[in-house]
Design a protein around this motif. Structure first.
Motif, PDB file in Angstrom:
ATOM      1  N   LYS A   1      48.642  54.576  18.063  1.00  0.00           N
ATOM      2  CA  LYS A   1      48.659  55.065  19.178  1.00  0.00           C
ATOM      3  C   LYS A   1      48.524  54.210  20.423  1.00  0.00           C
ATOM      4  CE  LYS A   1      47.729  59.794  17.607  1.00  0.00           C
ATOM      5  NZ  LYS A   1      46.793  60.789  17.757  1.00  0.00           N
ATOM      6  N   GLN A   2      48.128  53.118  20.082  1.00  0.00           N
ATOM      7  CA  GLN A   2      47.844  51.949  21.234  1.00  0.00           C
ATOM      8  C   GLN A   2      49.362  50.910  21.349  1.00  0.00           C
ATOM      9  OE1 GLN A   2      44.489  52.897  22.528  1.00  0.00           O
ATOM     10  NE2 GLN A   2      44.531  50.550  22.612  1.00  0.00           N
ATOM     11  N   PHE A   3      49.367  50.862  22.736  1.00  0.00           N
ATOM     12  CA  PHE A   3      50.318  50.006  23.179  1.00  0.00           C
ATOM     13  C   PHE A   3      49.560  48.622  23.462  1.00  0.00           C
ATOM     14  CE2 PHE A   3      52.279  53.919  23.579  1.00  0.00           C
ATOM     15  CZ  PHE A   3      53.626  53.839  23.056  1.00  0.00           C
ATOM     16  N   SER A   4      50.317  47.390  23.574  1.00  0.00           N
ATOM     17  CA  SER A   4      49.645  46.115  24.144  1.00  0.00           C
ATOM     18  C   SER A   4      50.800  45.468  24.320  1.00  0.00           C
ATOM     19  CB  SER A   4      48.767  45.670  22.890  1.00  0.00           C
ATOM     20  OG  SER A   4      49.624  45.426  21.760  1.00  0.00           O
ATOM     21  N   LEU A   5      50.603  44.081  24.861  1.00  0.00           N
ATOM     22  CA  LEU A   5      51.583  43.240  25.196  1.00  0.00           C
ATOM     23  C   LEU A   5      51.919  42.360  24.090  1.00  0.00           C
ATOM     24  CD1 LEU A   5      50.440  41.600  28.709  1.00  0.00           C
ATOM     25  CD2 LEU A   5      52.436  43.492  28.167  1.00  0.00           C
ATOM     26  N   SER A   6      53.117  42.032  23.697  1.00  0.00           N
ATOM     27  CA  SER A   6      53.605  41.324  22.747  1.00  0.00           C
ATOM     28  C   SER A   6      52.899  39.687  22.843  1.00  0.00           C
ATOM     29  CB  SER A   6      54.971  41.190  22.583  1.00  0.00           C
ATOM     30  OG  SER A   6      55.688  40.113  21.715  1.00  0.00           O
ATOM     31  N   HIS A   7      52.329  39.221  21.673  1.00  0.00           N
ATOM     32  CA  HIS A   7      52.106  37.714  21.645  1.00  0.00           C
ATOM     33  C   HIS A   7      53.420  36.839  22.030  1.00  0.00           C
ATOM     34  CE1 HIS A   7      48.120  38.675  20.619  1.00  0.00           C
ATOM     35  NE2 HIS A   7      48.264  39.545  19.661  1.00  0.00           N
ATOM     36  N   LEU A   8      54.601  37.450  21.412  1.00  0.00           N
ATOM     37  CA  LEU A   8      55.541  36.307  21.589  1.00  0.00           C
ATOM     38  C   LEU A   8      55.977  36.500  22.951  1.00  0.00           C
ATOM     39  CD1 LEU A   8      58.062  35.091  20.319  1.00  0.00           C
ATOM     40  CD2 LEU A   8      59.038  37.346  20.282  1.00  0.00           C
ATOM     41  N   TRP A   9      55.946  37.505  23.847  1.00  0.00           N
ATOM     42  CA  TRP A   9      56.153  37.616  25.218  1.00  0.00           C
ATOM     43  C   TRP A   9      55.131  36.788  26.054  1.00  0.00           C
ATOM     44  CZ3 TRP A   9      53.899  39.968  29.665  1.00  0.00           C
ATOM     45  CH2 TRP A   9      54.655  39.889  30.804  1.00  0.00           C
ATOM     46  N   ILE A  10      53.945  37.105  25.659  1.00  0.00           N
ATOM     47  CA  ILE A  10      52.785  36.137  26.370  1.00  0.00           C
ATOM     48  C   ILE A  10      53.104  34.649  26.263  1.00  0.00           C
ATOM     49  CG2 ILE A  10      50.395  35.614  26.278  1.00  0.00           C
ATOM     50  CD1 ILE A  10      49.871  38.700  25.492  1.00  0.00           C
ATOM     51  N   THR A  11      53.409  34.279  25.250  1.00  0.00           N
ATOM     52  CA  THR A  11      53.550  32.952  24.934  1.00  0.00           C
ATOM     53  C   THR A  11      55.127  32.333  25.676  1.00  0.00           C
ATOM     54  OG1 THR A  11      52.995  33.123  22.380  1.00  0.00           O
ATOM     55  CG2 THR A  11      54.355  31.315  22.880  1.00  0.00           C
ATOM     56  N   ARG A  12      56.033  33.142  25.658  1.00  0.00           N
ATOM     57  CA  ARG A  12      57.188  32.802  26.451  1.00  0.00           C
ATOM     58  C   ARG A  12      56.778  32.843  27.941  1.00  0.00           C
ATOM     59  NH1 ARG A  12      61.699  36.742  24.634  1.00  0.00           N
ATOM     60  NH2 ARG A  12      59.862  37.893  23.878  1.00  0.00           N
ATOM     61  N   MET A  13      55.977  33.460  28.593  1.00  0.00           N
ATOM     62  CA  MET A  13      55.501  33.684  29.872  1.00  0.00           C
ATOM     63  C   MET A  13      54.761  32.354  30.094  1.00  0.00           C
ATOM     64  SD  MET A  13      57.187  36.002  31.292  1.00  0.00           S
ATOM     65  CE  MET A  13      56.497  36.004  32.820  1.00  0.00           C
ATOM     66  N   SER A  14      53.916  31.726  29.021  1.00  0.00           N
ATOM     67  CA  SER A  14      52.981  30.885  29.449  1.00  0.00           C
ATOM     68  C   SER A  14      53.712  29.454  29.161  1.00  0.00           C
ATOM     69  CB  SER A  14      51.856  30.787  28.482  1.00  0.00           C
ATOM     70  OG  SER A  14      52.126  30.662  27.256  1.00  0.00           O
ATOM     71  N   ASP A  15      54.816  29.423  28.778  1.00  0.00           N
ATOM     72  CA  ASP A  15      55.731  28.236  28.624  1.00  0.00           C
ATOM     73  C   ASP A  15      56.316  27.860  30.117  1.00  0.00           C
ATOM     74  OD1 ASP A  15      54.889  27.812  25.954  1.00  0.00           O
ATOM     75  OD2 ASP A  15      56.914  28.573  25.309  1.00  0.00           O
TER      76      ASP A  15
ATOM     77  N   ARG B   1      60.180  52.253  25.560  1.00  0.00           N
ATOM     78  CA  ARG B   1      61.085  51.777  24.456  1.00  0.00           C
ATOM     79  C   ARG B   1      61.752  50.592  25.090  1.00  0.00           C
ATOM     80  NH1 ARG B   1      61.520  57.312  23.782  1.00  0.00           N
ATOM     81  NH2 ARG B   1      63.250  57.538  25.148  1.00  0.00           N
ATOM     82  N   GLN B   2      62.242  50.504  26.372  1.00  0.00           N
ATOM     83  CA  GLN B   2      62.921  49.563  27.032  1.00  0.00           C
ATOM     84  C   GLN B   2      62.059  48.140  26.708  1.00  0.00           C
ATOM     85  OE1 GLN B   2      63.801  50.912  30.888  1.00  0.00           O
ATOM     86  NE2 GLN B   2      65.983  51.194  30.127  1.00  0.00           N
ATOM     87  N   LEU B   3      60.752  48.469  27.148  1.00  0.00           N
ATOM     88  CA  LEU B   3      59.875  47.179  27.326  1.00  0.00           C
ATOM     89  C   LEU B   3      59.795  46.861  25.720  1.00  0.00           C
ATOM     90  CD1 LEU B   3      56.970  48.139  29.706  1.00  0.00           C
ATOM     91  CD2 LEU B   3      59.129  46.354  29.979  1.00  0.00           C
ATOM     92  N   THR B   4      59.669  47.704  24.766  1.00  0.00           N
ATOM     93  CA  THR B   4      59.538  47.339  23.314  1.00  0.00           C
ATOM     94  C   THR B   4      60.801  46.619  22.831  1.00  0.00           C
ATOM     95  OG1 THR B   4      57.979  49.165  22.748  1.00  0.00           O
ATOM     96  CG2 THR B   4      59.185  48.123  20.842  1.00  0.00           C
ATOM     97  N   GLU B   5      61.961  47.064  23.121  1.00  0.00           N
ATOM     98  CA  GLU B   5      63.298  46.217  22.775  1.00  0.00           C
ATOM     99  C   GLU B   5      63.299  45.063  23.500  1.00  0.00           C
ATOM    100  OE1 GLU B   5      66.148  49.187  24.269  1.00  0.00           O
ATOM    101  OE2 GLU B   5      65.812  50.561  22.606  1.00  0.00           O
ATOM    102  N   GLN B   6      62.792  44.803  24.378  1.00  0.00           N
ATOM    103  CA  GLN B   6      62.800  43.535  25.470  1.00  0.00           C
ATOM    104  C   GLN B   6      61.733  42.629  24.615  1.00  0.00           C
ATOM    105  OE1 GLN B   6      62.466  44.223  29.445  1.00  0.00           O
ATOM    106  NE2 GLN B   6      64.312  45.638  29.520  1.00  0.00           N
TER     107      GLN B   6
END
Length: 75
Positions: free
Chosen positions: A61-75, A48-53
């Motif tokens: 039922k599947q969890f995955s990394l947010s595309h938004l977060w991946i984009t931010r990390m690659s910048d 839940r914390q990682l989702t809020e962030q």
């Protein structure tokens, strides 16, 4: 965060999700590698914390990394 050497449960979950999506049960197994008494409630609290962030997203039922977060990390 060094994905090859995760130090926290959160880092381990993110490193696993970087490879491919996972169910809560699969992620619970990873968390229990760090601490054998880790509970489902504790896992879902972290998720839940990682989702809020906006680091993790849930699809059914599947969890995955947010595309938004991946984009931010690659910048």
């Amino acid at each position: 965060m060094d994905p090859a050497n995760p130090k926290t449960i959160e880092e381990s979950l993110i490193a696993r999700l970087a490879k491919k999506g996972a169910t809560g049960e699969e992620l619970l197994g990873i968390a229990r590698n760090h601490k054998s008494t880790f509970t489902k409630q504790a896992l879902y609290h972290i998720l839940r914390q990682l989702t809020e962030q906006e680091i993790v997203v849930k699809h059914g039922k599947q969890f995955s990394l947010s595309h938004l977060w991946i984009t931010r990390m690659s910048d």
